[in-house]
Write an enzyme that holds these catalytic residues in place. Structure first.
Site, PDB file in Angstrom:
ATOM      1  CG  ASP A   1     -25.179  36.676  -5.616  1.00  9.60           C
ATOM      2  OD1 ASP A   1     -26.340  36.898  -5.868  1.00  9.60           O
ATOM      3  OD2 ASP A   1     -24.800  35.611  -5.546  1.00  9.60           O
TER       4      ASP A   1
ATOM      5  CE  LYS B   1     -26.037  42.923  -8.616  1.00 14.42           C
ATOM      6  NZ  LYS B   1     -25.440  41.741  -8.012  1.00 14.42           N
TER       7      LYS B   1
ATOM      8  N   GLY C   1     -30.776  37.396  -8.390  1.00 15.35           N
ATOM      9  CA  GLY C   1     -31.414  36.875  -7.247  1.00 15.35           C
ATOM     10  C   GLY C   1     -31.264  38.120  -6.048  1.00 15.35           C
ATOM     11  CG  HIS C   2     -31.576  41.475  -7.016  1.00 14.29           C
ATOM     12  ND1 HIS C   2     -30.312  41.587  -7.117  1.00 14.29           N
ATOM     13  CD2 HIS C   2     -32.178  41.811  -7.989  1.00 14.29           C
ATOM     14  CE1 HIS C   2     -30.130  41.832  -8.425  1.00 14.29           C
ATOM     15  NE2 HIS C   2     -31.064  41.759  -8.821  1.00 14.29           N
TER      16      HIS C   2
ATOM     17  CD  GLN D   1     -26.978  38.674 -14.256  1.00  9.72           C
ATOM     18  OE1 GLN D   1     -27.362  39.585 -14.932  1.00  9.72           O
ATOM     19  NE2 GLN D   1     -27.900  38.224 -13.588  1.00  9.72           N
TER      20      GLN D   1
HETATM   21  P1  GDP Z   1     -27.544  41.214  -5.044  1.00 14.29           P
HETATM   22  O1  GDP Z   1     -27.887  40.148  -5.948  1.00 14.29           O
HETATM   23  O2  GDP Z   1     -26.521  41.953  -5.192  1.00 14.29           O
HETATM   24  O3  GDP Z   1     -28.815  41.981  -4.775  1.00 14.29           O
HETATM   25  O4  GDP Z   1     -27.465  40.547  -3.666  1.00 14.29           O
HETATM   26  P2  GDP Z   1     -28.200  39.187  -2.859  1.00 14.29           P
HETATM   27  O5  GDP Z   1     -29.420  39.580  -2.657  1.00 14.29           O
HETATM   28  O6  GDP Z   1     -28.010  37.966  -3.928  1.00 14.29           O
HETATM   29  O7  GDP Z   1     -27.048  38.973  -1.648  1.00 14.29           O
HETATM   30  C1  GDP Z   1     -27.073  39.773  -0.792  1.00 14.29           C
HETATM   31  C2  GDP Z   1     -27.259  39.178   0.611  1.00 14.29           C
HETATM   32  O8  GDP Z   1     -26.606  39.819   1.682  1.00 14.29           O
HETATM   33  C3  GDP Z   1     -28.851  39.457   0.677  1.00 14.29           C
HETATM   34  O9  GDP Z   1     -29.286  38.258   1.583  1.00 14.29           O
HETATM   35  C4  GDP Z   1     -28.906  40.633   1.726  1.00 14.29           C
HETATM   36  O10 GDP Z   1     -30.078  40.590   2.613  1.00 14.29           O
HETATM   37  C5  GDP Z   1     -27.549  40.691   2.397  1.00 14.29           C
HETATM   38  N1  GDP Z   1     -26.999  41.764   2.799  1.00 14.29           N
HETATM   39  C6  GDP Z   1     -26.982  43.033   1.995  1.00 14.29           C
HETATM   40  N2  GDP Z   1     -26.365  44.063   2.696  1.00 14.29           N
HETATM   41  C7  GDP Z   1     -25.881  43.335   3.672  1.00 14.29           C
HETATM   42  C8  GDP Z   1     -25.049  43.805   4.989  1.00 14.29           C
HETATM   43  O11 GDP Z   1     -24.618  44.875   4.918  1.00 14.29           O
HETATM   44  N3  GDP Z   1     -25.091  42.771   6.137  1.00 14.29           N
HETATM   45  C9  GDP Z   1     -25.452  41.532   6.289  1.00 14.29           C
HETATM   46  N4  GDP Z   1     -25.028  41.025   7.216  1.00 14.29           N
HETATM   47  N5  GDP Z   1     -26.101  41.205   5.015  1.00 14.29           N
HETATM   48  C10 GDP Z   1     -26.277  41.944   4.151  1.00 14.29           C
HETATM   49  P1  IMO Z   2     -27.312  38.763  -9.191  1.00 15.58           P
HETATM   50  O1  IMO Z   2     -28.167  39.919 -10.035  1.00 15.58           O
HETATM   51  C1  IMO Z   2     -24.302  35.545  -9.155  1.00 15.58           C
HETATM   52  C2  IMO Z   2     -23.674  33.341 -12.624  1.00 15.58           C
HETATM   53  C3  IMO Z   2     -24.054  32.012 -12.749  1.00 15.58           C
HETATM   54  C4  IMO Z   2     -22.898  31.204 -13.738  1.00 15.58           C
HETATM   55  C5  IMO Z   2     -22.819  32.430 -14.716  1.00 15.58           C
HETATM   56  C6  IMO Z   2     -23.531  32.289 -15.822  1.00 15.58           C
HETATM   57  O2  IMO Z   2     -27.988  38.118  -8.014  1.00 15.58           O
HETATM   58  O3  IMO Z   2     -26.029  39.190  -8.359  1.00 15.58           O
HETATM   59  P2  IMO Z   2     -26.194  32.484 -16.659  1.00 15.58           P
HETATM   60  O4  IMO Z   2     -27.568  31.527 -15.897  1.00 15.58           O
HETATM   61  O5  IMO Z   2     -26.526  33.888 -16.013  1.00 15.58           O
HETATM   62  O6  IMO Z   2     -26.010  32.295 -17.982  1.00 15.58           O
HETATM   63  O7  IMO Z   2     -25.001  31.990 -15.616  1.00 15.58           O
HETATM   64  O8  IMO Z   2     -23.147  33.609 -13.953  1.00 15.58           O
HETATM   65  N1  IMO Z   2     -24.646  34.526 -12.326  1.00 15.58           N
HETATM   66  C7  IMO Z   2     -24.525  34.895 -11.106  1.00 15.58           C
HETATM   67  N2  IMO Z   2     -23.865  34.660  -9.961  1.00 15.58           N
HETATM   68  N3  IMO Z   2     -25.144  36.294  -8.861  1.00 15.58           N
HETATM   69  C8  IMO Z   2     -25.939  36.544 -10.004  1.00 15.58           C
HETATM   70  O9  IMO Z   2     -26.870  37.719 -10.089  1.00 15.58           O
HETATM   71  C9  IMO Z   2     -25.757  35.663 -11.185  1.00 15.58           C
HETATM   72  N4  IMO Z   2     -26.277  35.591 -12.481  1.00 15.58           N
HETATM   73  C10 IMO Z   2     -25.744  34.713 -13.074  1.00 15.58           C
HETATM   74  O10 IMO Z   2     -23.937  31.286 -11.417  1.00 15.58           O
HETATM   75  O11 IMO Z   2     -21.660  31.145 -13.275  1.00 15.58           O
HETATM   76 MG    MG Z   3     -28.113  38.017  -5.859  1.00 18.28          MG
END
Ligand code: GDP
Ligand code: IMO
Ligand code: MG
Length: 429
Positions: free
Chosen positions: A13, A16, A40-41, A223
Site C-alpha cells: 500500500d 504502487k 488493492g491499488h 504486495q
Molecule cells: P498500492 O497497493 O501500493 O497501489 O497502494 P494503495 O492504493 O493500496 O494505497 C495507497 C493510497 O495512497 C491510495 O489511496 C492512493 O490514492 C494514495 N496515495 C498515493 N500516493 C499519494 C500521495 O503522494 N499523497 C497522498 N495523500 N495519497 C497518496
Molecule cells: P498491495 O498490492 C498490504 C497482507 C495481508 C496479510 C498477508 C497475507 O495493495 O500492496 P494473503 O491474503 O496475501 O495471503 O495475506 O499479506 N497483504 C497485503 N498487505 N497490501 C497488500 O497488497 C497485501 N496483500 C496481502 O494483510 O497480512
Molecule cells: Mg494496496
C-alpha cells in the site's frame, strides 16, 4: 526503451498503483507478475477513484496493453467483475492478455484460506481471505489448476478430482465443513472458459518480442518486500515473490533484460494483518496518520496499522531488489507535524543493530532507535519541483535518500496522478 520493475519497499500500500499510472503514458505493456486479488491499488484521476485488485493499474491508461503473467493467481469471478465494472466506467479492457500458465483460485481455496486462519487462532497471519496461500501451496504441491486447463474439460475434471480428493478429507475430517462437489467446481470454472479464451496468450514470448522491438514494459508488483515469501518477515507474509526477482519468474522475461528497478515507499509506514512492526504507533499520532492518510485497506477495508518511517526496512529493500530509484509517497500526510521521528536502527535486547535483524525472534524484540527531523507547516499540494517543497521537507527527503542508499526520483504530494514532484526520469536518465 527499458524494462522497468516497480515493487513495494515496505509492507504494501505504498502507492504502487499511482506510480504505475504516472508512468503509464510512456509505456507499452504493464505486467502483473505476482499475487492475485489480495492486492488493492487505488488510483485517482481527475477526482475519479479506481480500485484495482487483479488487473494491473496500467489498464487505466489508453493504449497500454495490460498483461497478467504466469506468476499470478486468478479468481475468475473477480477478473470478470472487475473487467465489467471498469468497462461500465468507460475503461477499455479489450487488450488484456492472460498467461496460459497462470494459476486459478478455485472456490475451495477461498474456503480453505478462511478456515485455516480460524484454526490458527492467535498464530493467524491476518490474510485477505482470497484463497491466495492455498492456491500457491497447490502450485508448489503440483495439484494446481492453470488457465490452460480450462480448455480441456477432461484434464480439468481429473485435476479437480485429484485436488478435492485431498481437500475434502481436510475440510470434512479436520475442519468440520461440508465436502465440495467436483462437478459443481468444474462447471463453475468452465462457465468462464469461452470468455477467457481470446485473452489467453504466450505472454512470456510476447513480452520479450516487445522488448526486442524496443518497446517499454513495466512490471508491477503486488504486495511488497516485507511481504515476500522468501525475503519478507516470514511467516507474516503473502505466498508469492513480490520482490524484483519475482518479475522474471512471474513473467518469463529473463533477468538480463531488466533495466531499472523502482521501489515505492511511504514517507511513514503502514501494515495490514499480523506480524512485527517496530515503529507502530498505538496512540493519537498513529490515529492521525490513519485519518490524514486515509489508511484503510483497499481490499478488505481493515484499518491499516500506522507508524513512523523505518529506514533499515527501506535500505533492505534497496539491497534485495537492486533498486535504481525510489519513489517516496504521501509526504503531504506529514504536513503540520512539529517533529518527525525516523527509525535509524533497532535496539534488540539492549544491543544496537543498524540493519534488519537476522532472526524472527530478534525482529519481534526490535525497538526503534529514533532520529528526529523538524516538520513543516506549508501545504505541499501544488509542489511540482523539489525546490517548491519547504526547506524542512527537502531536508527530510534528502535524509531518507541518504539512509536508503538510492536516489529518490519522485515524491508524492497528494493522491492525484499529477500530485508528484519528479527529480529524475524513472524510465531512463
Ligand atoms: P498500492 O497497493 O501500493 O497501489 O497502494 P494503495 O492504493 O493500496 O494505497 C495507497 C493510497 O495512497 C491510495 O489511496 C492512493 O490514492 C494514495 N496515495 C498515493 N500516493 C499519494 C500521495 O503522494 N499523497 C497522498 N495523500 N495519497 C497518496
Ligand atoms: P498491495 O498490492 C498490504 C497482507 C495481508 C496479510 C498477508 C497475507 O495493495 O500492496 P494473503 O491474503 O496475501 O495471503 O495475506 O499479506 N497483504 C497485503 N498487505 N497490501 C497488500 O497488497 C497485501 N496483500 C496481502 O494483510 O497480512
Ligand atoms: Mg494496496
Amino acid at each position: 526503451m527499458p524494462a522497468v520493475v516497480i515493487v513495494g519497499a515496505q509492507w504494501g500500500d505504498e502507492g504502487k498503483g499511482k506510480a504505475t499510472d504516472a508512468l503509464g503514458h510512456a509505456v507499452h505493456y504493464v505486467v502483473k507478475f505476482n499475487g492475485g486479488n489480495n492486492a488493492g491499488h487505488t488510483v485517482v484521476i481527475g477526482g475519479e477513484r479506481y480500485a484495482l485488485h487483479l488487473l494491473p493499474s496500467g489498464i487505466l491508461t489508453p493504449g497500454v496493453v495490460p498483461v497478467i503473467g504466469n506468476g499470478v493467481v486468478i479468481d475468475l469471478s473477480v477478473l470478470f467483475s472487475e473487467i465489467d465494472a471498469l468497462t461500465a466506467r468507460g475503461v477499455d479492457c479489450s487488450e488484456l492478455l492472460v498467461s496460459a500458465n497462470a494459476h486459478l483460485i478455485p472456490p475451495y481455496n477461498r474456503t480453505l484460506d478462511k478456515v485455516i486462519e480460524r484454526f490458527l487462532g492467535s498464530r493467524r497471519i491476518g490474510t485477505t481471505g482470497r484463497g491466495i496461500g492455498p492456491t500457491y501451496a497447490d502450485k508448489m504441491n503440483r495439484i494446481g489448476l492453470r488457465v490452460q486447463d480450462l480448455f480441456d474439460e477432461h484434464i480439468l475434471t481429473q485435476k479437480v478430482e485429484g485436488a478435492l480428493a485431498q481437500k475434502n478429507q481436510l475440510l470434512v475430517k479436520v475442519y468440520n465443513r461440508r465436502a465440495i462437489s467436483v462437478q459443481e467446481t468444474v462447471e463453475h470454472l468452465l462457465s468462464y472458459a469461452d470468455r477467457l479464451r481470446p485473452m489467453v496468450a504466450d505472454t512470456a514470448r510476447l513480452l520479450v518480442d516487445a522488448l526486442n522491438r524496443g518497446e517499454t514494459v513495466l512490471f508491477e508488483a503486488g504486495q511488497a518486500t516485507q511481504l515476500d515469501v522468501d525475503h519478507g518477515n516470514y511467516p507474516f507474509v503473502t505466498s508469492s515473490n513480490a520482490t524484483a526477482g519475482g518479475a522474471c519468474t512471474g513473467s518469463g522475461v529473463p533477468p538480463t533484460r531488466i533495466d531499472r528497478v523502482v521501489a515505492v515507499a511511504k514517507a511513514y509506514a503502514t501494515r495490514v494483518g499480523e506480524g512485527p512492526f517496530p515503529t507502530e504507533l498505538h496512540d493519537a499520532q498513529g490515529e492521525r496518520l490513519r485519518r490524514v492518510g486515509h489508511e484503510f485497506g483497499t481490499t478488505t477495508g481493515r484499518p491499516r496499522r500506522c507508524g513512523w518511517y523505518d529506514a533499515p526496512v527501506v535500505r533492505y529493500a534497496t539491497r534485495i531488489n537492486g533498486l535504481t530509484d525510489l519513489v517516496l509517497t504521501k509526504l503531504d500526510v506529514l504536513t503540520g507535524l512539529e517533529s518527525l521521528p525516523v527509525c535509524v536502527a533497532y535496539d534488540v535486547d539492549g544491543v544496537r543493530q543498524d540493519e534488519l535483524p537476522l532472526t524472527q525472534t530478534e525482529f519481534h524484540h526490535a525497538r526503534p532507535v529514533y532520529e528526529y527531523f523538524e516538520g513543516w507547516q506549508e501545504d505541499l499540494a501544488g509542489a511540482r519541483t523539489f525546490e517548491d517543497l519547504p526547506k524542512n521537507a527537502q531536508r527530510y527527503v534528502l535524509a531518507l535518500e541518504e539512509m536508503a542508499g538510492v536516489r529518490i526520483s519522485a515524491i508524492g504530494v497528494g493522491p492525484e496522478r499529477d500530485d508528484l514532484v519528479v527529480r529524475h526520469d524513472l524510465l531512463g536518465g
